[in-house]
Design a protein around this motif. Structure first.
Motif, mmCIF file in Angstrom:
data_model
loop_
_atom_site.group_PDB
_atom_site.id
_atom_site.type_symbol
_atom_site.label_atom_id
_atom_site.label_comp_id
_atom_site.label_asym_id
_atom_site.label_seq_id
_atom_site.Cartn_x
_atom_site.Cartn_y
_atom_site.Cartn_z
ATOM 1 N N SER A 60 23.953 17.692 18.547
ATOM 2 C CA SER A 60 24.656 18.599 19.459
ATOM 3 C C SER A 60 26.095 18.707 18.979
ATOM 4 C CB SER A 60 24.618 18.069 20.905
ATOM 5 O OG SER A 60 25.486 16.955 21.049
ATOM 6 N N THR A 61 26.898 19.461 19.734
ATOM 7 C CA THR A 61 28.310 19.619 19.363
ATOM 8 C C THR A 61 29.190 18.484 19.885
ATOM 9 O OG1 THR A 61 28.789 20.925 21.350
ATOM 10 C CG2 THR A 61 28.075 22.125 19.377
ATOM 11 N N LEU A 62 28.629 17.572 20.645
ATOM 12 C CA LEU A 62 29.450 16.586 21.351
ATOM 13 C C LEU A 62 30.161 15.605 20.424
ATOM 14 C CD1 LEU A 62 27.197 15.798 24.447
ATOM 15 C CD2 LEU A 62 29.017 17.493 24.198
ATOM 16 N N GLY A 63 29.641 15.380 19.231
ATOM 17 C CA GLY A 63 30.261 14.428 18.315
ATOM 18 C C GLY A 63 31.328 15.009 17.413
ATOM 19 N N VAL A 64 31.594 16.302 17.553
ATOM 20 C CA VAL A 64 32.591 16.953 16.691
ATOM 21 C C VAL A 64 33.991 16.484 17.084
ATOM 22 C CG1 VAL A 64 33.588 19.173 16.025
ATOM 23 C CG2 VAL A 64 31.118 18.939 16.304
ATOM 24 N N THR A 65 34.832 16.222 16.086
ATOM 25 C CA THR A 65 36.168 15.679 16.319
ATOM 26 C C THR A 65 37.252 16.710 15.998
ATOM 27 O OG1 THR A 65 36.382 14.852 14.053
ATOM 28 C CG2 THR A 65 35.333 13.387 15.686
ATOM 29 N N MET A 66 38.462 16.410 16.437
ATOM 30 C CA MET A 66 39.613 17.233 16.088
ATOM 31 C C MET A 66 39.788 17.288 14.574
ATOM 32 S SD MET A 66 41.516 18.768 18.442
ATOM 33 C CE MET A 66 43.158 18.772 17.702
ATOM 34 N N GLU A 67 39.608 16.162 13.919
ATOM 35 C CA GLU A 67 39.791 16.117 12.469
ATOM 36 C C GLU A 67 38.801 17.040 11.758
ATOM 37 O OE1 GLU A 67 42.014 13.158 14.286
ATOM 38 O OE2 GLU A 67 39.843 13.455 14.494
ATOM 39 N N MET A 68 37.572 17.096 12.253
ATOM 40 C CA MET A 68 36.582 17.998 11.667
ATOM 41 C C MET A 68 36.991 19.454 11.870
ATOM 42 S SD MET A 68 33.091 16.037 12.863
ATOM 43 C CE MET A 68 31.993 17.362 12.375
ATOM 44 N N MET A 69 37.444 19.790 13.059
ATOM 45 C CA MET A 69 37.829 21.176 13.331
ATOM 46 C C MET A 69 39.056 21.578 12.522
ATOM 47 S SD MET A 69 35.369 22.058 15.168
ATOM 48 C CE MET A 69 35.944 23.758 15.194
ATOM 49 N N ILE A 70 39.973 20.657 12.328
ATOM 50 C CA ILE A 70 41.148 20.958 11.501
ATOM 51 C C ILE A 70 40.740 21.168 10.049
ATOM 52 C CG2 ILE A 70 43.275 19.954 10.548
ATOM 53 C CD1 ILE A 70 43.665 18.667 13.364
ATOM 54 N N LEU A 71 39.880 20.297 9.530
ATOM 55 C CA LEU A 71 39.431 20.418 8.147
ATOM 56 C C LEU A 71 38.748 21.757 7.910
ATOM 57 C CD1 LEU A 71 38.826 19.157 5.330
ATOM 58 C CD2 LEU A 71 36.698 18.288 6.335
ATOM 59 N N HIS A 72 37.791 22.095 8.765
ATOM 60 C CA HIS A 72 37.068 23.346 8.571
ATOM 61 C C HIS A 72 37.928 24.558 8.925
ATOM 62 C CE1 HIS A 72 33.193 21.617 7.500
ATOM 63 N NE2 HIS A 72 33.414 20.684 8.413
ATOM 64 N N GLY A 73 38.777 24.424 9.941
ATOM 65 C CA GLY A 73 39.663 25.530 10.300
ATOM 66 C C GLY A 73 40.610 25.889 9.185
ATOM 67 N N ARG A 74 41.187 24.885 8.556
ATOM 68 C CA ARG A 74 42.095 25.122 7.437
ATOM 69 C C ARG A 74 41.362 25.816 6.288
ATOM 70 N NH1 ARG A 74 43.806 19.865 6.266
ATOM 71 N NH2 ARG A 74 45.351 20.023 7.934
ATOM 72 N N SER A 75 40.129 25.389 6.029
ATOM 73 C CA SER A 75 39.338 25.994 4.956
ATOM 74 C C SER A 75 39.057 27.465 5.244
ATOM 75 C CB SER A 75 38.024 25.235 4.791
ATOM 76 O OG SER A 75 38.253 23.893 4.413
ATOM 77 N N VAL A 76 38.720 27.782 6.488
ATOM 78 C CA VAL A 76 38.405 29.166 6.843
ATOM 79 C C VAL A 76 39.636 30.052 6.751
ATOM 80 C CG1 VAL A 76 37.719 30.664 8.759
ATOM 81 C CG2 VAL A 76 36.382 28.624 8.217
ATOM 82 N N VAL A 77 40.751 29.595 7.281
ATOM 83 C CA VAL A 77 41.970 30.403 7.247
ATOM 84 C C VAL A 77 42.338 30.771 5.812
ATOM 85 C CG1 VAL A 77 44.462 30.383 7.709
ATOM 86 C CG2 VAL A 77 42.848 29.592 9.456
ATOM 87 N N LYS A 78 42.123 29.864 4.882
ATOM 88 C CA LYS A 78 42.423 30.145 3.473
ATOM 89 C C LYS A 78 41.585 31.292 2.925
ATOM 90 C CE LYS A 78 43.882 25.494 2.042
ATOM 91 N NZ LYS A 78 43.509 24.298 1.236
ATOM 92 N N GLY A 79 40.412 31.506 3.496
ATOM 93 C CA GLY A 79 39.526 32.545 2.983
ATOM 94 C C GLY A 79 39.647 33.891 3.662
ATOM 95 N N LEU A 80 40.546 34.025 4.634
ATOM 96 C CA LEU A 80 40.666 35.268 5.392
ATOM 97 C C LEU A 80 41.893 36.073 4.983
ATOM 98 C CD1 LEU A 80 39.856 33.947 8.992
ATOM 99 C CD2 LEU A 80 38.275 35.008 7.362
ATOM 100 N N THR A 81 41.727 37.376 4.916
ATOM 101 C CA THR A 81 42.870 38.267 4.718
ATOM 102 C C THR A 81 42.973 39.307 5.830
ATOM 103 O OG1 THR A 81 41.568 39.803 3.363
ATOM 104 C CG2 THR A 81 42.764 38.056 2.213
ATOM 105 N N ARG A 82 41.899 39.496 6.571
ATOM 106 C CA ARG A 82 41.869 40.521 7.605
ATOM 107 C C ARG A 82 41.389 39.985 8.950
ATOM 108 N NH1 ARG A 82 38.017 43.103 9.997
ATOM 109 N NH2 ARG A 82 38.421 45.103 11.014
ATOM 110 N N ALA A 83 40.208 39.365 8.974
ATOM 111 C CA ALA A 83 39.642 38.879 10.230
ATOM 112 C C ALA A 83 40.522 37.782 10.832
ATOM 113 C CB ALA A 83 38.233 38.344 9.989
ATOM 114 N N MET A 84 40.492 37.670 12.146
ATOM 115 C CA MET A 84 41.271 36.658 12.850
ATOM 116 C C MET A 84 40.456 35.384 13.012
ATOM 117 S SD MET A 84 43.043 36.813 16.632
ATOM 118 C CE MET A 84 41.517 36.662 17.557
ATOM 119 N N ALA A 85 41.046 34.266 12.656
ATOM 120 C CA ALA A 85 40.397 32.976 12.866
ATOM 121 C C ALA A 85 40.611 32.513 14.302
ATOM 122 C CB ALA A 85 40.947 31.939 11.903
ATOM 123 N N VAL A 86 39.547 32.077 14.946
ATOM 124 C CA VAL A 86 39.606 31.425 16.250
ATOM 125 C C VAL A 86 38.909 30.079 16.098
ATOM 126 C CG1 VAL A 86 38.904 31.496 18.669
ATOM 127 C CG2 VAL A 86 39.608 33.604 17.520
#
Length: 278
Positions: A60-86
Motif C-alpha cells: 500500500s502507500t502507507l510505507g512511503v516516506t518523505m525521503e522517497m517523495m523528495i527523491l522521486h519528486g526531484r527526479s521528475v522536476v528535472k524531466g519537465l519543461t512544460r507540465a506542472m509537477a505536483v
C-alpha cells in the motif's frame, strides 16, 4: 530550465483557470525518463505516493516516506519543461497538525522545485489546507477513495453511494473554500462526480469518477500495461508494454543461451582495422 528557454511550466493559477475549458490531462511520473515521456502531452505530472506500490513493491502507500517523495519528486522536476509537477504528501506527514503539514510541504517544495503538493482528506483537512494556502503552498486536494485511509475505509471501494453522497459533496465544498486549486475525485460514482464538478469553481480531476470531471488522472504504468496482472475497472489500457517487454526479455534470454548474442556486430576485434590510404 535556463532563463532563455522558450518553455515554462504550468502553474497552479493556470490550472484553476482551466475550469470548464479543455479537460486537464494528468499522469503520474516517478523518474526523469518518465517525466520526459509525459511532459509534452500532460498539464500535470503527479508524483504520486503510488510510487511505493509501483516501483518499490509495497502493499500500500502507507510505507512511503518523505525521503522517497523528495527523491522521486526531484527526479521528475528535472524531466519537465512544460507540465506542472505536483507531489503527494505521504502518510503521516501532514495529519498531525497544520504546522506539521506546513513544515513538510515547504520541505517538499524547497528540495524538489515542485510548485504544488497534494494531500488526502476532505472537511477534516480544510483547516490544514487553509493554513498552507495562506502561507504560499498551493494545494491539490483528494477526496472520495483516499488510499492512505484504506484501512479505515475497509478497502479500495467506491465512495459516495448509499447515503455517502452528501458527505462527499461536503468534502468537495470544504476543500474548495479552504483554498485548494483543484481536487481529485477517486472512485466516486459518475453522477455524483458530475454534480460536484458543476457545483465547484475549481477543477475536478477524476480517477474512476466518470467523464464529466474537468480532467482525468491515471497511474502511467497502469495505462501502459506494464503490469499484466493488475486491471482495475477504471483503467483503460492504451498499450501492453508488459507483454512486449516479456517477449523481448525472453528473446534475449534465448539468444544468450543459444550463443546467438552477442554477434560480431556487437563485439570488438582484437586488432584495429587497417587504415586505408589518405
Amino acid at each position: 530550465m535556463s532563463a532563455t528557454s522558450p518553455h515554462r511550466s504550468v502553474l497552479p493559477p493556470e490550472i484553476r483557470a482551466r475550469k470548464g475549458t479543455a479537460p486537464l490531462v494528468v499522469l503520474t511520473a516517478y523518474t526523469t525518463p518518465g517525466a520526459r515521456l509525459v511532459d509534452p502531452h500532460c498539464d500535470i505530472a503527479l508524483v504520486g505516493d503510488s510510487v511505493g506500490m509501483v516501483l518499490h513493491g509495497m502493499p500500500s502507500t502507507l510505507g512511503v516516506t518523505m525521503e522517497m517523495m523528495i527523491l522521486h519528486g526531484r527526479s521528475v522536476v528535472k524531466g519537465l519543461t512544460r507540465a506542472m509537477a505536483v507531489i503527494d504528501m505521504p502518510f503521516g506527514s501532514y495529519e498531525e497538525s497544520p504546522q506539521q503539514a506546513y513544515r513538510n510541504a515547504a520541505r517538499l517544495m524547497a528540495e524538489t522545485g515542485a510548485p504544488a503538493v497534494k494531500l488526502e482528506g476532505g472537511a477534516h483537512m480544510a483547516e490544514t489546507i487553509a493554513f498552507l494556502t495562506r502561507r504560499g503552498v498551493p494545494v491539490m486536494a483528494h477526496i472520495g477513495l483516499t488510499p492512505q485511509a484504506v484501512n479505515t475505509l475497509g478497502g479500495y471501494k467506491v465512495v459516495g453511494r448509499e447515503g455517502e453522497a452528501d458527505s462527499v459533496m461536503e468534502d468537495a465544498r470544504a476543500v474548495e473554500s479552504a483554498g485548494a486549486f483543484a481536487v481529485v475525485l477517486e472512485k466516486v460514482p459518475m453522477g455524483l462526480a458530475a454534480r460536484i464538478t458543476q457545483s465547484l469553481t475549481i477543477p475536478t480531476i477524476g480517477i474512476g469518477a466518470g467523464v464529466q470531471c474537468d480532467g482525468q488522472v491515471l497511474v502511467v504504468d497502469d495505462m501502459l500495461g506494464l503490469f499484466t496482472d493488475f486491471r482495475p475497472k477504471f483503467v483503460k489500457r492504451y498499450a501492453e508494454l508488459g507483454r512486449t517487454a516479456d517477449e523481448a526479455i525472453a528473446a534475449y534470454a534465448a539468444e544468450v543461451r543459444g550463443r546467438q548474442f552477442p554477434g560480431e556486430e556487437h563485439s570488438f576485434p582484437d586488432t584495429l582495422p587497417a587504415k586505408g590510404p589518405k
